[in-house]
Design a protein around this motif. Structure first.
Motif, mmCIF file in Angstrom:
data_model
loop_
_atom_site.group_PDB
_atom_site.id
_atom_site.type_symbol
_atom_site.label_atom_id
_atom_site.label_comp_id
_atom_site.label_asym_id
_atom_site.label_seq_id
_atom_site.Cartn_x
_atom_site.Cartn_y
_atom_site.Cartn_z
ATOM 1 N N PHE A 50 -68.714 -119.708 -21.604
ATOM 2 C CA PHE A 50 -68.788 -118.394 -20.955
ATOM 3 C C PHE A 50 -70.029 -117.624 -21.404
ATOM 4 C CE2 PHE A 50 -63.945 -117.844 -20.093
ATOM 5 C CZ PHE A 50 -64.050 -118.674 -18.987
ATOM 6 N N SER A 51 -70.387 -117.753 -22.666
ATOM 7 C CA SER A 51 -71.535 -117.003 -23.177
ATOM 8 C C SER A 51 -72.838 -117.413 -22.493
ATOM 9 C CB SER A 51 -71.651 -117.163 -24.693
ATOM 10 O OG SER A 51 -72.021 -118.473 -25.038
ATOM 11 N N THR A 52 -72.903 -118.629 -21.982
ATOM 12 C CA THR A 52 -74.126 -119.087 -21.312
ATOM 13 C C THR A 52 -74.362 -118.341 -19.999
ATOM 14 O OG1 THR A 52 -73.038 -120.919 -20.151
ATOM 15 C CG2 THR A 52 -73.958 -121.382 -22.341
ATOM 16 N N GLY A 53 -73.322 -117.717 -19.462
ATOM 17 C CA GLY A 53 -73.475 -116.921 -18.251
ATOM 18 C C GLY A 53 -74.385 -115.714 -18.448
ATOM 19 N N LEU A 54 -74.643 -115.360 -19.681
ATOM 20 C CA LEU A 54 -75.536 -114.240 -19.989
ATOM 21 C C LEU A 54 -77.017 -114.628 -19.909
ATOM 22 C CD1 LEU A 54 -73.665 -112.827 -23.114
ATOM 23 C CD2 LEU A 54 -73.700 -111.849 -20.806
ATOM 24 N N MET A 55 -77.296 -115.919 -19.813
ATOM 25 C CA MET A 55 -78.671 -116.394 -19.909
ATOM 26 C C MET A 55 -79.598 -115.742 -18.889
ATOM 27 S SD MET A 55 -80.615 -118.264 -21.672
ATOM 28 C CE MET A 55 -82.263 -118.860 -21.584
ATOM 29 N N LEU A 89 -78.942 -128.442 -16.584
ATOM 30 C CA LEU A 89 -77.569 -128.466 -16.074
ATOM 31 C C LEU A 89 -77.098 -129.881 -15.744
ATOM 32 C CD1 LEU A 89 -77.669 -125.328 -13.742
ATOM 33 C CD2 LEU A 89 -76.827 -125.490 -16.098
ATOM 34 N N ILE A 90 -78.046 -130.759 -15.452
ATOM 35 C CA ILE A 90 -77.696 -132.145 -15.131
ATOM 36 C C ILE A 90 -77.064 -132.843 -16.343
ATOM 37 C CG2 ILE A 90 -78.649 -134.391 -14.454
ATOM 38 C CD1 ILE A 90 -80.721 -132.768 -12.806
ATOM 39 N N TYR A 91 -77.376 -132.368 -17.534
ATOM 40 C CA TYR A 91 -76.811 -132.947 -18.749
ATOM 41 C C TYR A 91 -75.434 -132.380 -19.098
ATOM 42 C CZ TYR A 91 -81.528 -134.667 -19.297
ATOM 43 O OH TYR A 91 -82.732 -135.282 -19.092
ATOM 44 N N PHE A 92 -74.995 -131.362 -18.368
ATOM 45 C CA PHE A 92 -73.727 -130.729 -18.689
ATOM 46 C C PHE A 92 -72.513 -131.655 -18.568
ATOM 47 C CE2 PHE A 92 -73.886 -125.919 -19.215
ATOM 48 C CZ PHE A 92 -75.076 -125.989 -19.905
ATOM 49 N N PRO A 93 -72.518 -132.688 -17.729
ATOM 50 C CA PRO A 93 -71.363 -133.608 -17.772
ATOM 51 C C PRO A 93 -71.136 -134.214 -19.155
ATOM 52 C CG PRO A 93 -72.552 -133.945 -15.738
ATOM 53 C CD PRO A 93 -73.388 -132.978 -16.580
ATOM 54 N N ILE A 94 -72.210 -134.442 -19.914
ATOM 55 C CA ILE A 94 -72.060 -134.932 -21.288
ATOM 56 C C ILE A 94 -71.323 -133.884 -22.120
ATOM 57 C CG2 ILE A 94 -73.290 -135.592 -23.399
ATOM 58 C CD1 ILE A 94 -75.602 -136.532 -21.538
ATOM 59 N N LEU A 95 -71.707 -132.634 -21.938
ATOM 60 C CA LEU A 95 -71.059 -131.537 -22.661
ATOM 61 C C LEU A 95 -69.589 -131.432 -22.269
ATOM 62 C CD1 LEU A 95 -71.177 -129.097 -24.539
ATOM 63 C CD2 LEU A 95 -72.031 -127.756 -22.599
ATOM 64 N N ASP A 105 -67.258 -131.988 -31.408
ATOM 65 C CA ASP A 105 -68.654 -132.389 -31.237
ATOM 66 C C ASP A 105 -69.343 -131.699 -30.072
ATOM 67 O OD1 ASP A 105 -68.487 -134.149 -33.401
ATOM 68 O OD2 ASP A 105 -67.738 -135.768 -32.125
ATOM 69 N N ALA A 106 -68.618 -130.930 -29.281
ATOM 70 C CA ALA A 106 -69.205 -130.302 -28.093
ATOM 71 C C ALA A 106 -70.368 -129.375 -28.463
ATOM 72 C CB ALA A 106 -68.146 -129.546 -27.306
ATOM 73 N N ILE A 107 -70.236 -128.621 -29.534
ATOM 74 C CA ILE A 107 -71.309 -127.718 -29.949
ATOM 75 C C ILE A 107 -72.554 -128.516 -30.328
ATOM 76 C CG2 ILE A 107 -70.502 -127.557 -32.355
ATOM 77 C CD1 ILE A 107 -72.165 -124.731 -30.351
ATOM 78 N N LEU A 108 -72.365 -129.678 -30.924
ATOM 79 C CA LEU A 108 -73.486 -130.546 -31.271
ATOM 80 C C LEU A 108 -74.167 -131.063 -30.004
ATOM 81 C CD1 LEU A 108 -75.133 -132.166 -33.342
ATOM 82 C CD2 LEU A 108 -73.365 -133.934 -33.210
ATOM 83 N N PHE A 109 -73.377 -131.523 -29.035
ATOM 84 C CA PHE A 109 -73.939 -131.997 -27.762
ATOM 85 C C PHE A 109 -74.753 -130.888 -27.100
ATOM 86 C CE2 PHE A 109 -70.031 -134.946 -27.218
ATOM 87 C CZ PHE A 109 -70.558 -135.852 -28.116
ATOM 88 N N ALA A 116 -83.548 -130.560 -26.587
ATOM 89 C CA ALA A 116 -84.302 -131.581 -25.861
ATOM 90 C C ALA A 116 -84.890 -131.044 -24.556
ATOM 91 C CB ALA A 116 -83.405 -132.787 -25.585
ATOM 92 N N HIS A 117 -84.201 -130.117 -23.911
ATOM 93 C CA HIS A 117 -84.682 -129.649 -22.607
ATOM 94 C C HIS A 117 -85.970 -128.831 -22.719
ATOM 95 C CE1 HIS A 117 -83.628 -125.328 -22.505
ATOM 96 N NE2 HIS A 117 -84.074 -125.304 -21.258
ATOM 97 N N PHE A 118 -86.358 -128.449 -23.929
ATOM 98 C CA PHE A 118 -87.602 -127.703 -24.100
ATOM 99 C C PHE A 118 -88.854 -128.570 -23.955
ATOM 100 C CE2 PHE A 118 -84.968 -124.799 -26.923
ATOM 101 C CZ PHE A 118 -84.859 -123.816 -25.951
ATOM 102 N N PHE A 119 -88.728 -129.870 -24.112
ATOM 103 C CA PHE A 119 -89.900 -130.744 -24.158
ATOM 104 C C PHE A 119 -90.862 -130.575 -22.972
ATOM 105 C CE2 PHE A 119 -92.252 -134.735 -23.912
ATOM 106 C CZ PHE A 119 -92.787 -134.774 -25.185
#
Length: 180
Positions: A50-55, A89-95, A105-109, A116-119
């Motif tokens: 939910f907190s990511t909705g603030l982005m 967002l394409i990586y969110f299924p992993i999350l 482990d979700a917070i780690l993912f 990684a998405h900053f690269f």
């Protein structure tokens, strides 16, 4: 206009994405606060999502505060920044898989995905900061995750917040150097 000139224009007008990074600092600080609470891990993960909705709203606010132009309509690469951000967002299924099957482990993912998405922003903004910090953050999060137990998961978002603060600082230095 030469490609490097276009990228430097993106860097200067968009201020290396500092508005978005500042928003991420606030969100990861909030996630740190969430993981310091005594909620069960499923609740923490839901609040984290939910907190990511603030982005976006925070990014618009910070960008307007620092007078960064992230729309860049007249630049041929202007829309690329949006696509690079959406790519995360394409990586969110992993999350989501982590939240369901390995909730601790979700917070780690999420931290590894975010780092990684900053690269590609290293190329986009023509700055070393993203090229170096993306793998540093991702690999550091991996090692942190390998050695943490479930009671100290808050160290992951705290470390992410510190890494983001460093990235903001480095990108600000790069921006100022390009302004000279």
């Amino acid at each position: 206009m030469e490609l490097n000139e276009i990228r430097n224009e993106l860097s200067v007008r968009g201020k290396n994405g500092i508005g978005f990074l500042s928003s991420a600092v606030v969100i990861w600080s909030l996630i740190t606060f969430i993981f310091l609470q005594s909620f069960d891990i499923q609740q923490k993960n839901i609040y984290m999502l939910f907190s990511t909705g603030l982005m976006f709203p925070l990014s618009v606010l910070f960008s307007s505060f620092i007078k960064a132009d992230w729309k860049l309509k007249n630049n041929p690469l202007g829309n690329l920044g949006l696509f690079l951000n959406i790519a995360q967002l394409i990586y969110f299924p992993i999350l989501f898989w982590g939240i369901i099957h390995h909730p601790n482990d979700a917070i780690l993912f999420f931290a590894i995905i975010t780092g990684a998405h900053f690269f590609p922003y290293g190329w986009f903004y023509h700055t070393l900061a993203y090229y170096i910090m993306a793998p540093v953050i991702s690999v550091f999060m991996l090692f942190l995750g390998l050695y943490l137990d479930g009671e100290k998961l808050w160290l992951i978002p705290l470390s992410m917040t510190i890494g983001l603060c460093f990235l903001v600082f480095w990108n600000r230095l790069d921006y100022k150097k390009k302004m000279i």
